[in-house]
Scaffold this motif. Structure first.
Motif, mmCIF file in Angstrom:
data_model
loop_
_atom_site.group_PDB
_atom_site.id
_atom_site.type_symbol
_atom_site.label_atom_id
_atom_site.label_comp_id
_atom_site.label_asym_id
_atom_site.label_seq_id
_atom_site.Cartn_x
_atom_site.Cartn_y
_atom_site.Cartn_z
ATOM 1 N N UNK A 1 14.072 13.414 20.215
ATOM 2 C CA UNK A 1 13.396 15.093 20.677
ATOM 3 C C UNK A 1 12.704 14.355 22.321
ATOM 4 N N UNK A 2 13.278 15.065 23.132
ATOM 5 C CA UNK A 2 13.014 14.397 24.614
ATOM 6 C C UNK A 2 12.909 13.100 25.294
ATOM 7 N N UNK A 3 12.480 12.694 26.206
ATOM 8 C CA UNK A 3 12.233 11.553 27.075
ATOM 9 C C UNK A 3 11.792 9.980 26.258
ATOM 10 N N UNK A 4 11.073 10.278 24.392
ATOM 11 C CA UNK A 4 10.706 8.841 24.070
ATOM 12 C C UNK A 4 12.167 8.307 23.143
ATOM 13 N N UNK A 5 11.457 7.248 22.790
ATOM 14 C CA UNK A 5 12.077 6.713 22.220
ATOM 15 C C UNK A 5 13.048 7.074 21.370
ATOM 16 N N UNK A 6 14.116 7.022 20.355
ATOM 17 C CA UNK A 6 14.791 7.557 19.516
ATOM 18 C C UNK A 6 14.861 6.970 18.382
#
Length: 114
Positions: free
Chosen positions: A43-48
């Protein structure tokens, strides 16, 4: 030791389908699924978030995976090393360390990096 941020959150579950739907309701998208009740969400640029189903007899856990440049980048001092860097079946190398409160952390390096 220098880390490069949180790479992933490992989330174990007793019900892959319900957990996958829950994450999708929160806005996470499936990046891939395996044929053994696991998969990766983002979700977005954060960690998976990597979700893996475990047997009912096992307590599900949540674990942070921290990215490091290579296996030469080892913790020192008072860090309790649980396992040394080992090759994984998914193409990386991982070391497990324990924090002062007993939580396990994974340090993940690219495969073949020293």
């Amino acid at each position: 030791m220098t880390t490069e941020g949180i790479e992933a959150v490992l989330l174990e579950t007793h019900n892959w389908g319900k957990t996958a739907k829950f994450l999708q309701e929160l806005g996470f998208e499936v990046e891939f699924e395996t044929d053994h009740n696991s998969g990766q969400f983002r979700n977005g640029d954060g960690p998976c978030v990597f979700v893996a189903e475990v047997p009912l007899a096992r307590q599900p856990r949540t674990q942070l995976v921290v990215k490091v440049a290579g296996t030469h980048n080892r913790p020192g001092g008072e860090v309790d090393i649980v396992t040394e860097f080992e090759q994984t079946h998914y193409g990386t190398q991982e070391m497990t360390v324990r924090d002062p409160d007993g939580r396990l952390w994974s340090l993940q390096a690219p495969a073949g990096q020293q």
